[in-house]
Design a protein around this motif. Structure first.
Motif, PDB file in Angstrom:
ATOM      1  N   ASN A  53       0.806  -1.223   0.000  1.00 29.39           N
ATOM      2  CA  ASN A  53       0.000   0.000   0.000  1.00 29.39           C
ATOM      3  C   ASN A  53       0.841   1.278   0.000  1.00 29.39           C
ATOM      4  N   ASN A  54       1.954   1.231  -0.715  1.00 31.63           N
ATOM      5  CA  ASN A  54       2.813   2.414  -0.830  1.00 31.63           C
ATOM      6  C   ASN A  54       2.461   3.266  -2.045  1.00 31.63           C
ATOM      7  N   VAL A  55       1.652   2.716  -2.945  1.00 34.16           N
ATOM      8  CA  VAL A  55       1.234   3.447  -4.150  1.00 34.16           C
ATOM      9  C   VAL A  55      -0.256   3.243  -4.369  1.00 34.16           C
ATOM     10  N   GLN A  56      -0.852   4.132  -5.118  1.00 33.79           N
ATOM     11  CA  GLN A  56      -2.248   3.973  -5.482  1.00 33.79           C
ATOM     12  C   GLN A  56      -2.349   3.103  -6.726  1.00 33.79           C
ATOM     13  N   VAL A  57      -3.430   2.374  -6.824  1.00 33.35           N
ATOM     14  CA  VAL A  57      -3.637   1.463  -7.943  1.00 33.35           C
ATOM     15  C   VAL A  57      -4.679   2.063  -8.873  1.00 33.35           C
ATOM     16  N   SER A  58      -4.365   2.061 -10.172  1.00 34.31           N
ATOM     17  CA  SER A  58      -5.325   2.581 -11.150  1.00 34.31           C
ATOM     18  C   SER A  58      -6.396   1.531 -11.422  1.00 34.31           C
ATOM     19  N   LEU A  59      -7.520   1.992 -11.901  1.00 35.07           N
ATOM     20  CA  LEU A  59      -8.606   1.080 -12.265  1.00 35.07           C
ATOM     21  C   LEU A  59      -8.144   0.135 -13.376  1.00 35.07           C
ATOM     22  N   LYS A  60      -7.360   0.660 -14.296  1.00 32.38           N
ATOM     23  CA  LYS A  60      -6.851  -0.169 -15.393  1.00 32.38           C
ATOM     24  C   LYS A  60      -6.020  -1.338 -14.849  1.00 32.38           C
ATOM     25  N   LEU A  61      -5.194  -1.062 -13.859  1.00 30.78           N
ATOM     26  CA  LEU A  61      -4.368  -2.111 -13.273  1.00 30.78           C
ATOM     27  C   LEU A  61      -5.211  -3.104 -12.473  1.00 30.78           C
ATOM     28  N   LEU A  62      -6.252  -2.613 -11.829  1.00 35.27           N
ATOM     29  CA  LEU A  62      -7.160  -3.523 -11.118  1.00 35.27           C
ATOM     30  C   LEU A  62      -7.869  -4.458 -12.092  1.00 35.27           C
ATOM     31  N   VAL A  63      -8.302  -3.914 -13.216  1.00 33.15           N
ATOM     32  CA  VAL A  63      -8.981  -4.744 -14.222  1.00 33.15           C
ATOM     33  C   VAL A  63      -8.021  -5.792 -14.774  1.00 33.15           C
ATOM     34  N   ARG A  64      -6.795  -5.392 -15.077  1.00 34.05           N
ATOM     35  CA  ARG A  64      -5.800  -6.362 -15.567  1.00 34.05           C
ATOM     36  C   ARG A  64      -5.567  -7.458 -14.532  1.00 34.05           C
ATOM     37  N   SER A  65      -5.440  -7.052 -13.275  1.00 33.16           N
ATOM     38  CA  SER A  65      -5.190  -8.018 -12.198  1.00 33.16           C
ATOM     39  C   SER A  65      -6.342  -9.006 -12.080  1.00 33.16           C
ATOM     40  N   ALA A  66      -7.557  -8.497 -12.100  1.00 33.75           N
ATOM     41  CA  ALA A  66      -8.729  -9.370 -12.002  1.00 33.75           C
ATOM     42  C   ALA A  66      -8.775 -10.347 -13.178  1.00 33.75           C
ATOM     43  N   ASN A  67      -8.439  -9.863 -14.363  1.00 33.54           N
ATOM     44  CA  ASN A  67      -8.449 -10.737 -15.544  1.00 33.54           C
ATOM     45  C   ASN A  67      -7.395 -11.829 -15.437  1.00 33.54           C
ATOM     46  N   VAL A  68      -6.198 -11.485 -14.990  1.00 32.88           N
ATOM     47  CA  VAL A  68      -5.129 -12.477 -14.871  1.00 32.88           C
ATOM     48  C   VAL A  68      -5.467 -13.499 -13.786  1.00 32.88           C
ATOM     49  N   LEU A  69      -6.039 -13.027 -12.691  1.00 35.74           N
ATOM     50  CA  LEU A  69      -6.394 -13.928 -11.591  1.00 35.74           C
ATOM     51  C   LEU A  69      -7.706 -14.660 -11.842  1.00 35.74           C
ATOM     52  N   ASN A  70      -8.432 -14.228 -12.865  1.00 38.58           N
ATOM     53  CA  ASN A  70      -9.733 -14.807 -13.191  1.00 38.58           C
ATOM     54  C   ASN A  70     -10.713 -14.660 -12.027  1.00 38.58           C
ATOM     55  N   CYS A  71     -10.772 -13.422 -11.510  1.00 39.54           N
ATOM     56  CA  CYS A  71     -11.687 -13.124 -10.403  1.00 39.54           C
ATOM     57  C   CYS A  71     -12.400 -11.802 -10.701  1.00 39.54           C
ATOM     58  N   THR A  72     -13.317 -11.432  -9.849  1.00 43.51           N
ATOM     59  CA  THR A  72     -14.045 -10.178 -10.031  1.00 43.51           C
ATOM     60  C   THR A  72     -13.294  -9.032  -9.360  1.00 43.51           C
ATOM     61  N   LEU A  73     -13.662  -7.808  -9.723  1.00 44.14           N
ATOM     62  CA  LEU A  73     -13.088  -6.641  -9.053  1.00 44.14           C
ATOM     63  C   LEU A  73     -13.466  -6.638  -7.574  1.00 44.14           C
ATOM     64  N   GLU A  74     -14.668  -7.085  -7.273  1.00 48.18           N
ATOM     65  CA  GLU A  74     -15.096  -7.158  -5.878  1.00 48.18           C
ATOM     66  C   GLU A  74     -14.143  -8.029  -5.064  1.00 48.18           C
ATOM     67  N   THR A  75     -13.652  -9.101  -5.666  1.00 43.45           N
ATOM     68  CA  THR A  75     -12.720  -9.988  -4.979  1.00 43.45           C
ATOM     69  C   THR A  75     -11.444  -9.245  -4.613  1.00 43.45           C
ATOM     70  N   LEU A  76     -10.993  -8.365  -5.495  1.00 47.05           N
ATOM     71  CA  LEU A  76      -9.791  -7.587  -5.208  1.00 47.05           C
ATOM     72  C   LEU A  76     -10.028  -6.530  -4.128  1.00 47.05           C
ATOM     73  N   LEU A  77     -11.243  -6.015  -4.056  1.00 44.07           N
ATOM     74  CA  LEU A  77     -11.538  -4.907  -3.155  1.00 44.07           C
ATOM     75  C   LEU A  77     -11.994  -5.352  -1.769  1.00 44.07           C
ATOM     76  N   ASP A  78     -12.661  -6.475  -1.673  1.00 43.23           N
ATOM     77  CA  ASP A  78     -13.285  -6.897  -0.424  1.00 43.23           C
ATOM     78  C   ASP A  78     -12.507  -8.048   0.195  1.00 43.23           C
ATOM     79  N   ARG A  79     -12.103  -7.887   1.446  1.00 44.52           N
ATOM     80  CA  ARG A  79     -11.294  -8.903   2.125  1.00 44.52           C
ATOM     81  C   ARG A  79     -12.044 -10.240   2.254  1.00 44.52           C
TER      82      ARG A  79
END
Length: 129
Positions: A45-71
């Protein structure tokens, strides 16, 4: 309205999901197009994450954005992914045939020339019926 309190958890959620997918930092960073250092900064948590990077991450992990955001969603997803990986590993183990068993099967399936001729004759007779 959206709650910004989830933002600091993104890094730890990504780290949790990477572990479940058995990605190391370098592999995941390459797949989403960033450096390993930048990924480490995201995880801590030393940098902010862009929405574009969150979408890429979700696609690579094959999960939803909610999964990335919600513990809670990240934990549930990781547990489900671990269970699925365990099932696949167990299935692969049960489908594998030890070499000795494979050798025995090969020996059992060898027929003499006479047996092959008899089989062909039987097949020809059944064709004529």
């Amino acid at each position: 309205m959206y709650d910004e309190s989830c933002l600091p958890r993104i890094g730890s959620n990504i780290r949790l999901l990477l572990g479940a997918c058995q990605f190391n930092q370098q592999q995941f960073a390459e797949r989403i197009g960033i450096s390993q250092t930048h990924l480490s900064n995201i995880e801590h948590n030393n940098v902010q994450v862009s929405l574009k990077l969150l979408v890429r991450s979700a696609n690579v992990l094959n999960c939803t954005l909610e999964t990335l955001l919600d513990r809670k969603a990240a934990s549930e997803w990781a547990q489900a992914h671990d269970a699925e990986a365990d099932e696949q590993a167990a299935g692969a183990k049960s489908n594998s045939v030890p070499e000795t068993a494979a050798a025995e099967t090969d020996e059992q399936e060898q027929y003499s020339l006479e047996e092959v001729r008899l089989l062909l004759k039987l097949l020809q007779l059944s064709k004529g019926r």
